[in-house]
Scaffold this motif. Structure first.
Motif, PDB file in Angstrom:
ATOM      1  N   LEU A  98       0.836  -1.211   0.000  1.00 26.42           N
ATOM      2  CA  LEU A  98       0.000   0.000   0.000  1.00 26.42           C
ATOM      3  C   LEU A  98       0.870   1.261   0.000  1.00 26.42           C
ATOM      4  CD1 LEU A  98      -2.727   1.495   0.282  1.00 26.42           C
ATOM      5  CD2 LEU A  98      -2.543   1.167   2.762  1.00 26.42           C
ATOM      6  N   ARG A  99       1.980   1.214   0.719  1.00 26.37           N
ATOM      7  CA  ARG A  99       2.873   2.391   0.793  1.00 26.37           C
ATOM      8  C   ARG A  99       3.320   2.828  -0.606  1.00 26.37           C
ATOM      9  NH1 ARG A  99       5.563   4.923   4.674  1.00 26.37           N
ATOM     10  NH2 ARG A  99       4.995   3.438   6.299  1.00 26.37           N
ATOM     11  N   MET A 100       3.468   1.858  -1.528  1.00 24.82           N
ATOM     12  CA  MET A 100       3.907   2.210  -2.892  1.00 24.82           C
ATOM     13  C   MET A 100       2.805   2.963  -3.647  1.00 24.82           C
ATOM     14  SD  MET A 100       6.303  -1.009  -4.041  1.00 24.82           S
ATOM     15  CE  MET A 100       5.120  -2.336  -3.899  1.00 24.82           C
ATOM     16  N   ALA A 101       1.542   2.686  -3.299  1.00 22.61           N
ATOM     17  CA  ALA A 101       0.433   3.409  -3.936  1.00 22.61           C
ATOM     18  C   ALA A 101       0.312   4.824  -3.378  1.00 22.61           C
ATOM     19  CB  ALA A 101      -0.872   2.645  -3.731  1.00 22.61           C
ATOM     20  N   LEU A 102       0.681   4.989  -2.106  1.00 16.08           N
ATOM     21  CA  LEU A 102       0.603   6.314  -1.458  1.00 16.08           C
ATOM     22  C   LEU A 102       2.009   6.891  -1.331  1.00 16.08           C
ATOM     23  CD1 LEU A 102      -1.924   5.453   1.420  1.00 16.08           C
ATOM     24  CD2 LEU A 102      -2.426   6.377  -0.842  1.00 16.08           C
ATOM     25  N   SER A 103       2.760   6.850  -2.452  1.00 22.33           N
ATOM     26  CA  SER A 103       4.196   7.142  -2.355  1.00 22.33           C
ATOM     27  C   SER A 103       4.537   8.624  -2.424  1.00 22.33           C
ATOM     28  CB  SER A 103       4.947   6.386  -3.447  1.00 22.33           C
ATOM     29  OG  SER A 103       4.313   6.610  -4.691  1.00 22.33           O
ATOM     30  N   SER A 104       3.548   9.495  -2.294  1.00 18.79           N
ATOM     31  CA  SER A 104       3.841  10.927  -2.145  1.00 18.79           C
ATOM     32  C   SER A 104       3.030  11.446  -0.967  1.00 18.79           C
ATOM     33  CB  SER A 104       3.469  11.704  -3.412  1.00 18.79           C
ATOM     34  OG  SER A 104       3.570  13.087  -3.144  1.00 18.79           O
ATOM     35  N   MET A 105       3.678  11.467   0.194  1.00 24.28           N
ATOM     36  CA  MET A 105       2.978  11.958   1.390  1.00 24.28           C
ATOM     37  C   MET A 105       2.550  13.420   1.200  1.00 24.28           C
ATOM     38  SD  MET A 105       2.450   9.709   3.588  1.00 24.28           S
ATOM     39  CE  MET A 105       2.479   8.173   2.733  1.00 24.28           C
ATOM     40  N   GLY A 296       7.489   6.057 -16.356  1.00 24.75           N
ATOM     41  CA  GLY A 296       8.169   5.991 -15.069  1.00 24.75           C
ATOM     42  C   GLY A 296       8.920   4.710 -14.835  1.00 24.75           C
ATOM     43  N   ALA A 297       9.601   4.712 -13.699  1.00 24.73           N
ATOM     44  CA  ALA A 297      10.301   3.522 -13.228  1.00 24.73           C
ATOM     45  C   ALA A 297       9.263   2.562 -12.642  1.00 24.73           C
ATOM     46  CB  ALA A 297      11.318   3.943 -12.178  1.00 24.73           C
ATOM     47  N   ARG A 298       9.727   1.387 -12.178  1.00 23.31           N
ATOM     48  CA  ARG A 298       8.789   0.325 -11.764  1.00 23.31           C
ATOM     49  C   ARG A 298       7.795   0.781 -10.701  1.00 23.31           C
ATOM     50  NH1 ARG A 298      14.002  -1.896  -9.567  1.00 23.31           N
ATOM     51  NH2 ARG A 298      14.026  -0.988  -7.498  1.00 23.31           N
ATOM     52  N   SER A 299       8.183   1.750  -9.828  1.00 24.32           N
ATOM     53  CA  SER A 299       7.290   2.172  -8.737  1.00 24.32           C
ATOM     54  C   SER A 299       6.021   2.856  -9.257  1.00 24.32           C
ATOM     55  CB  SER A 299       8.029   3.119  -7.785  1.00 24.32           C
ATOM     56  OG  SER A 299       8.493   4.254  -8.498  1.00 24.32           O
ATOM     57  N   ALA A 300       6.038   3.332 -10.523  1.00 26.63           N
ATOM     58  CA  ALA A 300       4.852   3.989 -11.099  1.00 26.63           C
ATOM     59  C   ALA A 300       3.697   3.005 -11.272  1.00 26.63           C
ATOM     60  CB  ALA A 300       5.211   4.613 -12.444  1.00 26.63           C
TER      61      ALA A 300
END
Length: 723
Positions: A98-105, A296-300
């Motif tokens: 889930l943190r990767m989906a909310l990766s811009s605090m 983007g990179a893989r995190s996108a």
């Protein structure tokens, strides 16, 4: 309306927690909320209660109130299903995914503008060493105080002091300005018949809005990008979002240029190099559906697109799509799963597809589209082997006479050459010729690599740096240190000695560390300001230089050393990709492969240009060994700062290994990199048939064990690294 909610909070150590929804607050599954946990307030997402049936329901009288609902679009249901699948398949806590989906605090905070700072060009009254370092490293870059401090390698206080003296000026940045929309009709390309047929097939699949995985298998220079651009155009016309995944940040710049030529504007960027304000703006535009095309990179991959209609995974064979820490996911495979869940096509584009992907084509699960020839009549380069045993370089040199002669000829014609060696720095090992002392990293079981450009020794695993010493730390002898073996910097020195008049560029992740530097490098090569490029795998893909006609592979055997399952495949892919940089324009290209193993299967098939034979032999080897894609691997990695605790936990896990038909457990044994970043490491390898539910077996096995808090146990399903 329920008065309670199950919330997945961003704390990987905890599962979902129940909260009370206070009167007047409305939440639904997917709502992003702020929830209390002890004295802290954490971000979380409301989840369907029935998705976590094992979680014990807490009585109403023990519930705490949710604090607020965040002003951001809720996470789509399909993304919540993808998060669950990824957590389940890769044996990771759902909160970590889930943190990767909310990766811009920052995107979850309300501010519409932020204050960033940039250099004014003025010089401070008193120039300290730290101030000089900060100004040099930051250059023309702009960012928040914290970001500038990190770029400059100094404390926040140094930046604040420079702001007080007006050395940096404030800039108000709007974080919600809409991105320009790409125009599918902007500059429609002229395609060959083969390209047009491929583009039509994929564009039709986009319009059908159903799951359809494609392997776009085209030789280097066949115009794969132009072909999948037409599928992107179809998605834009259908008002659907598109994600293009690239394996390297360095590839973003050439891609953006090509995209802008075709669609009239650049796509939205997503990678680790973005400033916080850029990240916030991109995340909110993606989550609202306003960002139409994202590269983007893989995190996108885990961002909350509400209306995704296509994913393209470019260079889909690349190992860097596999995440090696945190959640050990493979972006190529998760992209296909996202397409399946959300019902849209996924295009895997590659000149050298992974054996796993080719196997899916054989099974009929993926459709294959082939582009067997280069675009516009350009020919594939001729390949020649150079046997280093019979035709060795001069003593103390690494470039053999036939390759030297070939570069002479290319230089005389005013054309460009590329020398490839997949090893950064000057030399992989530095030792004292007097006492034999070797420089080893204090945090890892790895040798320190000499970098002469920066006058430092560096560890490529943990990033530890020390200034290059003049004397041996052991025997104190001066000028006794010897560099052993070549890195790209050493090859560049040899090139300077052989061709003093040549203009040379070193292309590695050290020298091309930002999109701006990559852009400068590309412009210099295209303008003819560079004669010889010396580079690592960073230059093996994505670049199109029409005047580059010669590629020399300095050490083709390098990747074949060590017992990696994919060593032969990876070497083959890298050399085919780097060979593909030659002769991409009207001028024919030539490739020289230096090797001490001319009889090995990989080298023979490369020189013969027999791709099908290589894949047939390598696939048969995998089948016999029951290795992926025919069998399955998983690794359990135990690490601790305390060597005894790491060994003890590894033994405990090894002793408790279940006995299951079709599954074998090897180890524990110290990992090849037995110390990494100061942590002692042990590994177990699980080898199983396809019929075994490996995840269920590991979940039950580790679920019954306990170990000390300082010990970490990570599971890597379908590992790519065996270090």
């Amino acid at each position: 309306m329920s008065s309670r909610a199950r919330v997945l909070i961003l704390n990987a150590a905890l599962g979902p927690l129940d909260y009370r929804v206070p009167h007047g607050m409305t939440v639904k599954p997917g709502s992003i909320v702020i929830a209390p946990l002890g004295p802290r307030q954490l971000i979380g997402v409301v989840w369907e209660e029935d998705r976590f049936p094992d979680v014990e329901t807490v009585g109403d009288n023990r519930l705490r109130n949710l604090i607020e609902v965040v002003d951001a679009p809720p996470l789509p249901e399909t993304l919540r299903r993808l998060i669950e699948w990824t957590a389940d398949y890769y044996l990771s806590p759902p909160a970590a995914v889930l943190r990767m989906a909310l990766s811009s605090m920052a995107a979850l905070e309300g501010a519409r503008t932020v204050i960033e700072y940039r250099a004014t060009g003025a010089v401070p009254d008193r120039m300290t060493e730290q101030r000089r370092q900060a100004l040099e490293r930051i250059g023309e870059r702009q960012g928040l105080i914290r970001e500038l401090a990190m770029i400059g390698g100094v404390s926040d206080a140094v930046i604040r002091g420079l702001i007080k003296q007006d050395i940096f000026e404030p800039v108000e940045v709007s974080v919600d300005t809409p991105f320009p929309m790409p125009d599918p009709a902007h500059a429609q390309p002229v395609l060959s018949d083969a390209q047009r047929a491929a583009a039509t097939t994929m564009a039709d699949a986009v319009r059908a809005q159903d799951f359809a995985p494609f392997l776009l298998d085209g030789v280097t220079g066949s115009g794969k990008t132009e072909v999948y651009f037409e599928a992107i155009a179809a998605a834009i016309r259908a008002d659907r979002q598109v994600l293009v995944l690239l394996p390297e940040i360095a590839l973003t710049e050439p891609f953006l240029e090509r995209f802008e030529k075709r669609f009239g504007t650049v796509p939205v960027n997503w990678h680790s190099g973005l400033r916080q304000s850029e990240r916030r703006r991109a995340w909110r535009a993606i989550a609202s559906g306003q960002a139409q095309v994202v590269v983007g990179a893989r995190s996108a991959l885990f961002l909350p697109y509400p209306n995704l209609g296509l994913i393209v995974v470019d260079e889909a064979h690349e190992a860097s799509f596999k995440q090696e820490d945190g959640v050990h996911y493979h972006a190529r495979d998760v992209a296909v799963m996202r397409g399946l869940i959300e019902k849209f096509p996924v295009i895997l584009a590659s000149a050298t597809p992974a054996i796993e992907t080719r196997h899916q084509v054989e099974l009929g699960r993926y459709a294959e589209i082939k582009l067997p020839s280069r675009f516009g009549g350009a020919e594939m380069p001729g390949i020649e082997g150079v046997n280093l045993l019979t035709d060795p370089p001069e003593r103390g040199r690494w470039i053999a006479p036939p390759l030297v002669k070939a570069i002479d000829a290319v230089m005389a014609k005013g054309e460009q050459s590329l020398l490839f060696l997949n090893r950064r720095g000057y030399a992989p090992l530095t030792l004292c010729r007097h006492c034999g002392y070797r420089f080893q990293c204090p945090n890892c079981t790895a040798w320190m690599v000499e970098h002469r450009l920066t006058h430092r020794l560096a560890c490529h695993h943990c990033g530890h740096l020390v200034p290059a010493p003049r004397r041996c730390p052991e025997c104190k002898e001066e000028d006794s240190l010897v560099a052993c073996g070549p890195g790209v910097e050493r090859i560049a020195d040899e090139v300077k000695a052989l061709w003093p008049q040549a203009r040379i560029a070193i292309a590695t992740s050290d020298t091309l560390s930002s999109p701006a530097r990559v852009a400068d490098f590309v412009k210099s090569v295209e303008a003819g300001d560079i004669d010889i490029i010396v580079g690592t795998q960073l230059v093996t893909k994505g670049y199109h230089f029409p005047n580059l006609t010669l590629v020399g592979v300095v050490d083709a055997d390098l990747g074949l050393e060590g017992g990696d399952l994919r060593a032969a495949e990876r070497t083959f892919q890298q050399i085919v990709q780097v060979a593909g940089r030659a002769g991409r324009g009207e001028k024919p290209g030539k490739v020289y492969i230096q090797t001490r193993m001319p009889g090995s299967e990989v080298i023979r098939t490369l020189i013969d240009g027999d791709t099908e034979r290589f894949y047939a032999v390598e696939t048969e080897n995998r089948r016999r060994a029951n290795a992926p894609p025919f069998g399955r691997f998983a690794a359990i990695i135990i690490s601790s700062e305390n060597a005894d605790e790491a060994a003890q936990t590894a033994r405990l896990i090894g002793k408790s290994a279940p006995v299951i038909e079709g599954m074998r457990v090897y180890g524990p044994a110290p990992a090849p990199l037995s110390v990494l970043r100061g942590r002692h490491r042990h590994r177990l390898l699980i080898h199983a048939t396809r019929q075994v539910d490996v995840q269920a077996a590991i979940r039950e096995w580790l679920g019954n064990l306990a170990w000390k808090a300082g010990t970490r146990v990570a599971v890597d399903v379908d590992p790519y690294s065996f270090m």
